[in-house]
Scaffold this active site. Structure first.
Site, PDB file in Angstrom:
ATOM      1  N   HIS A 136      59.741  19.537  31.599  1.00  0.00           N
ATOM      2  CA  HIS A 136      59.233  20.666  32.375  1.00  0.00           C
ATOM      3  C   HIS A 136      59.682  22.002  31.794  1.00  0.00           C
ATOM      4  O   HIS A 136      58.882  22.896  31.559  1.00  0.00           O
ATOM      5  CB  HIS A 136      59.716  20.535  33.828  1.00  0.00           C
ATOM      6  CG  HIS A 136      59.621  21.802  34.623  1.00  0.00           C
ATOM      7  ND1 HIS A 136      58.412  22.331  35.020  1.00  0.00           N
ATOM      8  CD2 HIS A 136      60.570  22.663  35.071  1.00  0.00           C
ATOM      9  CE1 HIS A 136      58.632  23.453  35.686  1.00  0.00           C
ATOM     10  NE2 HIS A 136      59.924  23.680  35.721  1.00  0.00           N
TER      11      HIS A 136
ATOM     12  N   ARG B  70      67.916  12.465  31.800  1.00  0.00           N
ATOM     13  CA  ARG B  70      67.930  13.622  30.910  1.00  0.00           C
ATOM     14  C   ARG B  70      69.290  13.710  30.239  1.00  0.00           C
ATOM     15  O   ARG B  70      70.239  13.045  30.651  1.00  0.00           O
ATOM     16  CB  ARG B  70      67.663  14.901  31.695  1.00  0.00           C
ATOM     17  CG  ARG B  70      68.809  15.297  32.587  1.00  0.00           C
ATOM     18  CD  ARG B  70      68.503  16.484  33.464  1.00  0.00           C
ATOM     19  NE  ARG B  70      68.594  17.757  32.748  1.00  0.00           N
ATOM     20  CZ  ARG B  70      68.620  18.942  33.373  1.00  0.00           C
ATOM     21  NH1 ARG B  70      68.555  19.009  34.694  1.00  0.00           N
ATOM     22  NH2 ARG B  70      68.708  20.051  32.691  1.00  0.00           N
TER      23      ARG B  70
END
Lengths: 574, 163
Positions: free
Chosen positions: A383, A446
Site C-alpha cells: 500500500h 511485512r
C-alpha cells in the site's frame, strides 16, 4: 575581429534576484542524495521478498533489518522532510512575493542536517536497527533519537517561518485573499505543526531521556500511541505538497486551468481540520485501547477520504480542460491530447494514477473489520509504496524536473531519460504493489527477513507468483532510479546556464474563474470574490478548531495511558 | 468548454456522493463488527500483567486448558524469539478463549483462521473468545519486528476435526 563569448555570470549572481533559491536548492539536493542511498537499498528488500538473500554478501550491512531501517528512515522520513521543507518554503514565498529570512532558513537546514548525520551514524553502525517505527522497548542509541528530533525541529522552523510570513502578509494586505499556492502551503504547515506534537513529545520526553539512562522505563503503548498520533498525519504531510502541485501547478504545465479554486481551498481546509485525530486506525489490533475510541477515529479517517475524492475530481477536470483546449475530444480520446512528452507532466499524472489503487487500499486499511485481514502483512508496504512511494515520490520527481532547472538555470539534462525514469518507476511500483498486496492476502507478514524465515513453508508455497513479482519489481525500480539520478546529477553538474530571461518559470496556474474574468475584460482586482473563499481564508480559526478536535479525540486516550503507565526497560535484540 | 459555475455544480454533486459513500462504508463496517467479525473487539478487558512476574499465573505453564465445565482456555506467551507453545491444537467448532501476552518487546500474531490479528503490547493481555470452524493447519509468524530472530518466531494453529 573575433567575437568574445559573453562571460558567464559568476555563480552567486544566479541567486542574486532570489537568494532563497540557494537554500531551497540545498534542501532539495540533500534530500535527493539521501533518497539515492535509501533507494539503492530498495532492490535488496524486494529480493528478500522474492526469497533471495543478498544481505549475506554485503559486509557493510549487518542484517536485512539494518538495511530496512536505513531504507525506511531515509526514504519515508528524511527525503520527504527535506524536499517538502525546501518546496513549501520556496513556493509560498514566491507566491506572496516575500523574501524569507535566510538566516532562519539556513539554520533550519543545518539543524536538520546535523540531526540526519547523527541518526545516520547510529543506524550505519547498527546501533539503531529499530525500523522506522522505533517502537520501545527496543532501544537504540540516543544519537538516533536526538537526530530524529533535530530533523523534525528543522521542519518545524520552516513551518513556523512560513506561517508567520503569511500572517504578516495578511496584516499588510487587508481585504485581499491569499493566493492559492500560499494558502495551501500554509494549511499544510499548520497541519504539520499540530501533527508533529505526538512525535516531538514521544522523542523528547520519553525516548531521549530513557536512552540516555535518565529514566528507567518507557510505557510501550503510550509511546506507540504518540508515534501514530504523528505517524498517520505525516502521510498527509507527504501527500499534500503533491496535491498542491496537482491542483495549482500541473494545470499550467498541461495547458489548462484550475477547475475550481473554491473547492481546492475547501479540500485543504478539510485536510487541516481532519488529518490529525485519525492515528488510532493504526492500532485497531492493539490490546489496551478501548474500542469506542478506535471506532470514532475510524469515522474521522473515512471523512478524510472526502477531500481526496474532491481532489480527484478537480484535478481530473483540470486535465480535461487542458486536453480539450488542445483539441481533445471524446470520453477517453481526450487523454491523448495531453503533453505526455513532458516528463514534468507525465511523472505527476502517473503518480496520480498510482494513487487511485493506493487510496482505495487505504480505505481498506482504515476499515477495522477489513484491516484484521491485512494488518502487519506484506499488504501494508504494498500500500504505502503506491502512496508515499509513488503518489508523493513520483510527483516530487516531476517537480524536480522543472524546479532544479528553475533554481539553477541549467536545462534538464535529458528529457528522454526523465520520461524513462517516470514510466519505469510507475510500472515498477505497480508490479511491486501487486506482488505485496497478494502476499499479504496469503498471510505473509511485512518487514520480515523472509529469505531466511524457517517456518513459513506452506505460506511461501502458495506465494511463488507474487514473490516473483516483488523480486522483478525491485530490478525494474533499480533501472528507474538509475535513469532518475542520472538526469538529476547530469543536470546539476551541467556547465551551461540559460540567461535570466530564459529561466524556466514557476508554473503557477490560472483558475478557470480568472480566465473567464479576463476574457470578459474584468481586471483581477475587480473580480468578485466568493464569500466562501473569504471564509476559508481564515486559516488560524480552522487551525484552532483542528486543535480542539485533536484534544477531544486524543486527550482522554493519552491521559488514561499516562495515568496507567507501565514503564519498561530498554532491550537490544538485534 | 464548461464554465466554472457548471463545474462547481458538478463538483458539489460529487461531494454529496462522496459523503454518501463514506457514510455507507462506515455503516457497513460497523454492522460487520457488530456481527462479531472481530472477535473480542468490544469485550477485550484491559488487564495488565507485570511481564517479569508470570509465576503463579496460568501463563507460567502456557497451553490449552479445559475447565471442569468443559470450557477451553488457551494461554500463549510471546517472547523473543518464540511463542510458548508454538503449536496450539484446538478442536474445531468449539468456543475457545485465547489469552495471549508478550513479555519483553512488542510482538504480533495473526491467525490464518478466525479473523484474529493482534498487536501484543508487553504485559497487556489479549483476551478474546472465538471459535475455529475449519479443520486444518494454519501457519503464521510474529508480525511485529522484535529483533534479529524475528523471522524464526513461528506459530502453528492446528484445528482438529471432531472424531
Amino acid at each position: 575581429m573575433t567575437t568574445v563569448p559573453a562571460p558567464t555570470r559568476p555563480l552567486e549572481q544566479v541567486y542574486a534576484a532570489h537568494p532563497e533559491k540557494k537554500v531551497t536548492l540545498y534542501f532539495l539536493v540533500t534530500g535527493l542524495v539521501l533518497l539515492l542511498i535509501g533507494v539503492a537499498i530498495g532492490p535488496l528488500q524486494a529480493l528478500n521478498y522474492a526469497g533471495i538473500d543478498v544481505y549475506r554478501y554485503l559486509p557493510f550491512l549487518k542484517s536485512y533489518y539494518q538495511g530496512l531501517s536505513l531504507h525506511g528512515v531515509l526514504n519515508a522520513l528524511v527525503f520527504t522532510t527535506y524536499f517538502i521543507s525546501g518546496l513549501l518554503l520556496y513556493l509560498p514565498c514566491r507566491d506572496l512575493k516575500v523574501r524569507p529570512n535566510l538566516v532562519v532558513a539556513w539554520s533550519a537546514y543545518w539543524i536538520m542536517t546535523a540531526g540526519v548525520l547523527m541518526a545516520a551514524w547510529a543506524t550505519l553502525s547498527n546501533n539503531a536497527t529499530l525500523l522506522y517505527t522505533f517502537y520501545p522497548p527496543l532501544m537504540g542509541s540516543p544519537l538516533f533519537y536526538i537526530g530524529a528530533a533535530l530533523l523534525v525541529v528543522g521542519s518545524l522552523i520552516i513551518g513556523v517561518q512560513v506561517t508567520l510570513i503569511w500572517t504578516i502578509w495578511k496584516r499588510e494586505h487587508p481585504g485581499e485573499v491569499t493566493p492559492l499556492v500560499a494558502f495551501m502551503s500554509v494549511a499544510t504547515w499548520m497541519m504539520w505543526l499540530l501533527a508533529s506534537l505526538g512525535l516531538v513529545v514521544e522523542v523528547a520526553f520519553l525516548l531521549i531521556p530513557w536512552s540516555l539512562g535518565w529514566t528507567a522505563g518507557v510505557d510501550p503503548l503510550l509511546a506507540r500511541t504518540l508515534f501514530w498520533y504523528t505517524g498517520h498525519p505525516i502521510v498527509y504531510f507527504w501527500v499534500l505538497p503533491a496535491y498542491i502541485s496537482w491542483y495549482a501547478l500541473l494545470p499550467s504545465t498541461a495547458g489548462g486551468k484550475i477547475a475550481s479554486e473554491t473547492m481546492a481551498r475547501l479540500s485543504f481546509v478539510l485536510f487541516l481540520l481532519l488529518s490529525v485525530p485519525v492515528g488510532l486506525h493504526h492500532q485497531y489490533a492493539d490490546t489496551g485501547i478501548a474500542a469506542p475510541w478506535k471506532i470514532i477515529q475510524m469515522l474521522l479517517t473515512f471523512l478524510v477520504v472526502i477531500p481526496s475524492l474532491l481532489t480527484a475530481f478537480s484535478v481530473g477536470a483540470s486535465l480535461d480542460i487542458a486536453a480539450r483546449a488542445r483539441g481533445g475530444r471524446g470520453w477517453i480520446g481526450w487523454t491523448r491530447f495531453l503533453p505526455w512528452k513532458n516528463p514534468v507532466f507525465t511523472a505527476q499524472v502517473l503518480a496520480m494514477i498510482s494513487f487511485i489503487p493506493g487510496g482505495a487500499g487505504g480505505v481498506v486499511n482504515a476499515s477495522a473489520a477489513l484491516d484484521s485481514a491485512v494488518h502487519n502483512t506484506a499488504w501494508i508496504p504494498g500500500h504505502f509504496h503506491i502512496t508515499v512511494g509513488t503518489a508523493t515520490t513520483l510527483t516530487f520527481f516531476g517537480i524536480s524536473f522543472w524546479l532544479l532547472p528553475h533554481l539553477t538555470r541549467k536545462p534538464l539534462a535529458s528529457v528522454k531519460a526523465a520520461l524513462w525514469a517516470s514510466w519505469l518507476w510507475f510500472w515498477g511500483m505497480i508490479i511491486f504493489a501487486v506482488g505485496m498486496h497478494w502476499e499479504g492476502l496469503i498471510g505473509i507478514p511485512r518487514r520480515t527477513y523472509l529469505a531466511t524465515a524457517t517456518g513459513l513453508g506452506d505460506l511461501i508455497a502458495r506465494a511463488h507468483i507474487p514473490m516473483a513479482l516483488t523480486g522483478i519489481s525491485g530490478v525494474v525500480l533499480m533501472f528507474a532510479s538509475i535513469f532518475y539520478f542520472y538526469v538529476i546529477f547530469a543536470t546539476l553538474l551541467g556547465k551551461a546556464r540559460v540567461p535570466e530571461s530564459a529561466e524556466m518559470p514557476i508554473p503557477f496556474s490560472e483558475s478557470l474563474e480568472q480566465a473567464e474574468a479576463r476574457a470578459a475584460g474584468i481586471s483581477p482586482a475587480g473580480m468578485k470574490i466568493a464569500g466562501a473563499v473569504r471564509l476559508l481564508d481564515r486559516l488560524w480559526i480552522f487551525a484552532a478548531l483542528a486543535a480542539l478536535l485533536v484534544a477531544l479525540m486524543y486527550g482522554p486516550v493519552l491521559i488514561d495511558l499516562g495515568l496507567n503507565a507501565h514503564p519498561l526497560p530498554g532491550l537490544r535484540l538485534w | 468548454m464548461l464554465d466554472h459555475h457548471t463545474i462547481e455544480k458538478y463538483e458539489l454533486g460529487w461531494l454529496a456522493l462522496s459523503a454518501v459513500l463514506v457514510t455507507l462504508l462506515f455503516v457497513g463496517v460497523i454492522s460487520s463488527m457488530l456481527t462479531q467479525t472481530l472477535p473480542g473487539i468490544f469485550t477485550r478487558q484491559a488487564s495488565y500483567l507485570d511481564p517479569a512476574k508470570l509465576a503463579g499465573t496460568p501463563f507460567a505453564a502456557p497451553g490449552l486448558k479445559a475447565a471442569p465445565d468443559g470450557s477451553l482456555d488457551a494461554y500463549v506467551v510471546a517472547r523473543a524469539f518464540q511463542f510458548q507453545p508454538n503449536v496450539l491444537r484446538v478442536p474445531a467448532g468449539q468456543a475457545v478463549t485465547l489469552h495471549i501476552v508478550a513479555v519483553d518487546v512488542i510482538h504480533g500474531l495473526m491467525l490464518g483462521q478466525g479473523n484474529v490479528n493482534l498487536e501484543l503490547m508487553p504485559g497487556h493481555i489479549a483476551t478474546l473468545k472465538t471459535r475455529f470452524n475449519h479443520p486444518g493447519t494454519y501457519t503464521s509468524q510474529c508480525h511485529e519486528y522484535c529483533g534479529a530472530g524475528h523471522q524464526t518466531m513461528t506459530f502453528k494453529l492446528i484445528v482438529e476435526a471432531p472424531e
